[in-house]
Scaffold this active site. Structure first.
Site, short mmCIF file in Angstrom:
data_model
loop_
_atom_site.label_atom_id
_atom_site.label_comp_id
_atom_site.label_asym_id
_atom_site.label_seq_id
_atom_site.Cartn_x
_atom_site.Cartn_y
_atom_site.Cartn_z
N HIS A 22 -1.85 21.13 5.98
CA HIS A 22 -1.13 21.20 4.62
C HIS A 22 -1.63 22.43 3.77
O HIS A 22 -2.72 22.39 3.04
CB HIS A 22 -1.77 19.85 3.90
CG HIS A 22 -1.41 18.60 4.49
ND1 HIS A 22 -2.06 18.15 5.61
CD2 HIS A 22 -0.05 17.76 4.32
CE1 HIS A 22 -1.32 17.04 6.01
NE2 HIS A 22 -0.29 16.65 5.26
N HIS A 255 4.06 21.77 1.72
CA HIS A 255 3.11 20.62 1.48
C HIS A 255 2.51 20.51 2.92
O HIS A 255 1.22 20.70 3.08
CB HIS A 255 3.78 19.44 1.03
CG HIS A 255 2.91 18.48 1.04
ND1 HIS A 255 1.92 18.12 0.19
CD2 HIS A 255 2.91 17.40 2.19
CE1 HIS A 255 1.13 16.87 0.73
NE2 HIS A 255 1.76 16.60 1.55
N GLU A 393 -9.26 -5.56 -8.34
CA GLU A 393 -9.80 -5.97 -7.05
C GLU A 393 -9.91 -4.50 -6.17
O GLU A 393 -10.98 -4.30 -5.47
CB GLU A 393 -9.02 -6.72 -6.32
CG GLU A 393 -8.99 -8.32 -7.14
CD GLU A 393 -7.79 -8.51 -7.92
OE1 GLU A 393 -7.09 -7.41 -8.15
OE2 GLU A 393 -7.58 -9.51 -8.35
N HIS A 454 -2.64 -19.06 -3.58
CA HIS A 454 -4.11 -18.66 -3.66
C HIS A 454 -5.03 -19.19 -2.20
O HIS A 454 -6.15 -19.17 -2.51
CB HIS A 454 -4.85 -19.49 -4.80
CG HIS A 454 -4.61 -18.91 -6.22
ND1 HIS A 454 -3.19 -18.37 -6.64
CD2 HIS A 454 -5.33 -18.50 -7.30
CE1 HIS A 454 -3.28 -17.84 -7.83
NE2 HIS A 454 -4.64 -17.84 -8.01
#
Lengths: 645, 645
Positions: A22, A255, A393, A454
């Site tokens: 890159h 890039h 999380e 859940h």
């Protein structure tokens, strides 16, 4: 500017030689990494693991060639020859920076978003350890954590979680250098984003500065100096030009594709660079010597300080340096409690012995019982070892990795089904070979009323499939205590602890030595081995009750508890075969359980989603009760008898 | 206020009866849902699937009892009896709202962060469809998408990705009502967050309003009216008191534990509520009749408009209503190209026939070739079907789910290893039984130079383990075309397409009918069946070349291509057994491949991370070359011969 161009051209040379890499970011961001390494980073190649070194995370890991070039110039163990092997088999210079693989690399990076979040963990570590151990005249720990990141990093949700968290916790020694070039892989950033950057980061309690020209070293220097003084975490937006100096400057095309010979020639002309590929002048090496020189002095000063600290604060010194014997927390054999509850007790016990045990939950402390000691870690109480991650999380997992990278014993807490949110960071732990401990509770359909959103089904299979991840699902309190010892003792393997919401009866056969083997006989056959029930977690007691009923029908089976397939797979063939004999074997797991097919054709599992109802009802309706296990095993048993007839 | 209290008390009754649920949010946020349903939402229980209805997503799905109560009052198919069965086995009122399970529920919610991101997808759908089909005097589509969310939702990274994206794309008909009660499960929000909310959302191009008292219906009404007029997406921060009216008001303790009899009595007194549990007065039902009355009128008006549109715009009408026959894109049998390249061509072809096919990549369009038709979707060009998601993988997946929920044929694009970032939303698609298509490229260690951070290993196993997820890994262009037809034809199952970066030779045996079976003989044995090589994706051609070499040694094997274990498992036992006979069988996959142990004990797989080097080198070094497959198969073959001896 010569050193900056050296970084640029060493980057181009590597990428051209590999024909992969890159180039855009290297040409644009070289001044940033140069300014940072040359004038700010307190590091030394003589001691690249110096505990009070500044940390540096290249969040945009695809700029690896830029980092390798810089580390080479700074005297780290990367030779020109290594640079020539960029992205080649077995080299020290892989496609993205890899922790412990390459000297001077503080974290593996590449997957966008992980870098800043890990840096947040490193900054917590510094703040905690400084608060706990620094004393008057003993500034043992006072390092900064620097990040270079790109637009993509900041677009990632995990980064935004980490930014919000860092601002809230006042991590003032965290400094993010944002390579703001307005170009992404697909084109101009305006295709995908339009934000008021300054306002956004200020709204999250960050200090924001703008450097309008990335080639302006004075401005860069000033900004970094200001950031060091800030009482907030800092983001410095540095406007750069992707592919600077090339004919593709400012274009997305530079890039991810090598420049090749022609375009590189153009760059050399623009930059007035007259050295060959991979060539560096003595003058440039000379310029970079200052890093080692300054670093060595600081290192020696720190060492001297530390020796004197030993005399004045012998106990704290011991804490900092001794290898801790991790205790095995003991439980009575008749304990009947959820493994999440045992887990809470174990963390509390271990925290007394292990000063670096630190962690917390993603706003589920009360449910998971995963809580660090010594109160909450906050900006004003940085010796607290309980971290309130908020409902973040993913950042929690990445931050925990950052803590582990800084030699803390970090753990996280959450519901097992939401391990999904953390997976990318958990994979990073496995890849970096660092022993972060990921604790999960509410491990099955037994969660009950909260229903299928859940209730984990496929999560065990998914996590067990990660290379170098030790997933332990304990069957009782003793196994949970053993699992924790294994997790904290681990040096190169992260651990998942998968725990129940519902009570489980303890078992005296569940010794640490047995758990360490990954699987063992928790309830042996009576006389003659007719078959095996293989299970872990809450299904072990179910298997044991089925074993009793089967014996009433003169079918004599063994129950094998297999808390960790990972550890079991590491045992000798003899051990494996002694445990899992060639008899009818039924594996039982309230989950997908693909992985058991390696051991037996007969698996009692779940391949649909769960359901909302009281836990006991769901478990029963899904067939995980004694009579059904007996029934299922008898089918396996009779099928085999027929085959043998 | 009576209707609001009815919602509150029906919520309490449900939770008490179930002895499970989340009372705090119900007591606090009831006025918000009341104001929204009664005075704003354009819906009708007579036609709950009305395509131009306003959409409503309860992002904080744990407030399900509040939604069920409101839907009951509004006349949707939820009886008092259903409310009494809240969180019980088989009920219409599960722990968290479930799409298609309960009348009036527009999206499954519960996992925090998914709700707002799905709503963003719904808002894109409205904007697109309105722009494409509305004409002068024909305002066919002009609905709003509303969300109620809590603090936790906004802390999630996926939400922040979605917020940034929505602001950028000017989704002005998206209105988020933020139940801001300053309390999370673990306590005060100040434990985990301190942000300048207004500034933060304004910085991302959202309109921000504050309602200082959540019980002030006039203020709520005004705010929603303002939001409707805004040219930006809107967030309305509504300050509420968690557990309002209870003795636990303002405390975290009322978040997730039922109130019980005593505390409920206290609430009844505070609210001056004199009805019994589950009792609703006629007066309240009367008040809520307006929803159906207004909704029915609007529905009928819409229907009339639609009928007249049919005459004036017959072709557009047809587009909107006809069931489309999804074509099978054809490839020459000698095509030798990466399946990602075939994929790009297929999307382009299908887009011509399917006006609702919409999607894009997470800033990897050039690499994945996953690109929608008709230019970019933007605020000013809303008929574009290519969505530039930015580096926001998780939101991309959730947004795609929102599009699918709004009857679009949505697809996403990314590198396979980063499916990890999207997993929580992919699970939601499976759970909601909606056919979102998740396209992944760069599917194995053959990725090469980018190295282990970019090389998937465990992802196939993890995704195949999700219930109701069709993971298809095509071996060539024909299989890719078939996979796309299967994905777009799907009604209740999401699909993952797992594609290569490297070229693969097409095969004439790979017909749609065969692919539909999940596995088939792609290259049959010559005469006598000595064994089977089982593989998918790029390993199929490897197996075919090994087959040739084995035949030279008089070992006659069959090659079975298994693009989809999910579809294969649905076939008859006869078909399965005809394909996988009881002969030495070697499964080959450059991944964890646990799932193949169900079919054979002999699996050639990878259980470590990948490595950085040119793709061909990595693949060779990991043993995935013809000679090694031949070698490995011969071991299996000879082992079996010995056993049979």
């Amino acid at each position: 500017m010569k050193a900056i161009n050296a970084i640029r051209m060493l980057g181009m040379s590597q990428i051209n030689e590999a024909n992969s890499g890159h180039p855009g970011v290297v040409l644009g961001a070289a001044p940033i990494i140069h300014e940072l390494f040359k004038n700010h980073l307190r590091i030394t190649p003589s001691h690249s693991d110096w505990c009070n070194r500044d940390r540096f995370v290249l969040a945009c890991g695809h700029a690896s060639s830029m980092l390798y070039a810089t580390l080479h110039l700074a005297g780290f163990k990367i030779t020109i020859d290594d640079l020539k092997k960029f992205r080649k088999w077995g080299s020290l210079t892989p496609g993205h920076p890899e922790y412990k693989h390459t000297d001077g690399v503080d974290a593996t990076s590449g997957p966008l978003g992980q870098g800043i979040a890990m840096a947040v963990g490193m900054a917590i570590s510094e703040k905690f350890i400084a608060a706990r151990y620094n004393k008057e005249n003993y500034q043992l720990f006072d390092h900064y954590t620097y990040v270079i990141c790109g637009d993509g990093d900041l677009q990632e949700g995990v980064t935004q979680e980490a930014i919000s968290f860092a601002g809230h916790n006042g991590l003032e020694k965290l400094i993010v250098l944002y390579d703001s070039n307005d170009i992404q892989l697909d084109g101009d950033i305006s295709l995908a984003q339009s934000e008021l950057t300054k306002l956004k980061y200020q709204s999250m309690n960050w200090d924001y500065q703008l450097v309008e020209d990335g080639n302006d070293l004075t401005a860069l220097n000033n900004a970094i100096n200001n950031a060091k003084k800030s009482v907030k975490p800092s983001i410095i937006e540095v406007k750069t030009v992707i592919g600077y100096g090339s004919e593709l400057a400012g274009k997305a095309d530079c890039h991810g594709a090598p420049m090749g010979e022609e375009k590189t020639k153009f760059i050399k002309e623009t930059l007035a660079w007259d050295l060959d590929d991979f060539e560096v002048s003595d003058e440039i090496y000379e310029e970079y010597k200052v890093i080692k020189e300054k670093g060595d002095i600081l290192y020696e000063e720190g060492l001297a300080l530390f020796k004197s600290y030993k005399k004045d604060y012998p106990e704290l010194f011991l804490e900092l340096t001794e290898e801790i014997e991790v205790p095995l927390v003991e439980f009575a054999n008749d304990v009947d409690e959820a493994t999440r509850v045992s887990n809470g007790k174990i963390i509390a016990e271990l925290s007394k012995k292990i000063p670096f045990l630190i962690g917390g939950s993603a706003d589920l402390t009360k449910s998971t019982k995963v809580k660090g000691a010594d109160g909450d870690f906050t900006a004003s109480t940085p010796t607290g070892r309980n971290i309130n991650f908020g409902v973040r999380e993913h950042a929690m997992a990445a931050i925990a990795n950052g803590l582990t990278l800084s030699n803390m014993k970090a753990f996280t807490g959450g519901f097992f089904v939401f391990s999904d949110y953390m997976k990318p960071a958990m994979r990073m732990a496995s890849l970096m070979k660092i022993p972060t401990t990921f604790v999960f509770t509410h491990d099955s359909i037994a969660v009950g009323e909260d229903g299928p959103t859940h209730q984990p089904i496929e999560q065990l299979t998914g996590l067990r499939a990660i290379p170098n991840m030790n997933v332990i699902r304990p069957a009782n309190a003793n196994e949970t205590a053993s699992a924790w010892k294994i997790a904290v003792d681990s040096k190169t393997t992260p651990t998942c602890l998968v725990l129940t919401r519902q009570n489980l009866l303890n078992n005296e056969n569940s010794t640490y030595e047995k758990v360490l083997k990954g699987a063992y006989v928790i309830s042996p056959e009576k006389e003659e081995l007719h078959g095996i029930l293989l299970a872990c977690g809450s299904e072990v007691n179910l298997a044991i009750s089925a074993q009793e009923k089967l014996l009433n029908e003169n079918i004599d089976v063994r129950v094998v508890s297999i808390p960790s397939i990972y550890m079991f797979e590491q045992q000798s063939e003899e051990y494996k075969q002694s445990l899992l004999a060639d008899v009818p074997t039924l594996a039982i797991e309230m989950a997908t359980a693909y992985e058991y097919y390696k051991y037996t054709k007969d698996v009692m599992n779940i391949t649909t989603f769960g359901a909302s109802a009281p836990g006991g009802v769901v478990v029963y309706k899904y067939g995980f009760h004694t009579d059904n296990v007996v029934e299922k095993f008898k089918i396996v048993y009779e099928k085999r008898s027929k085959t043998t007839d």
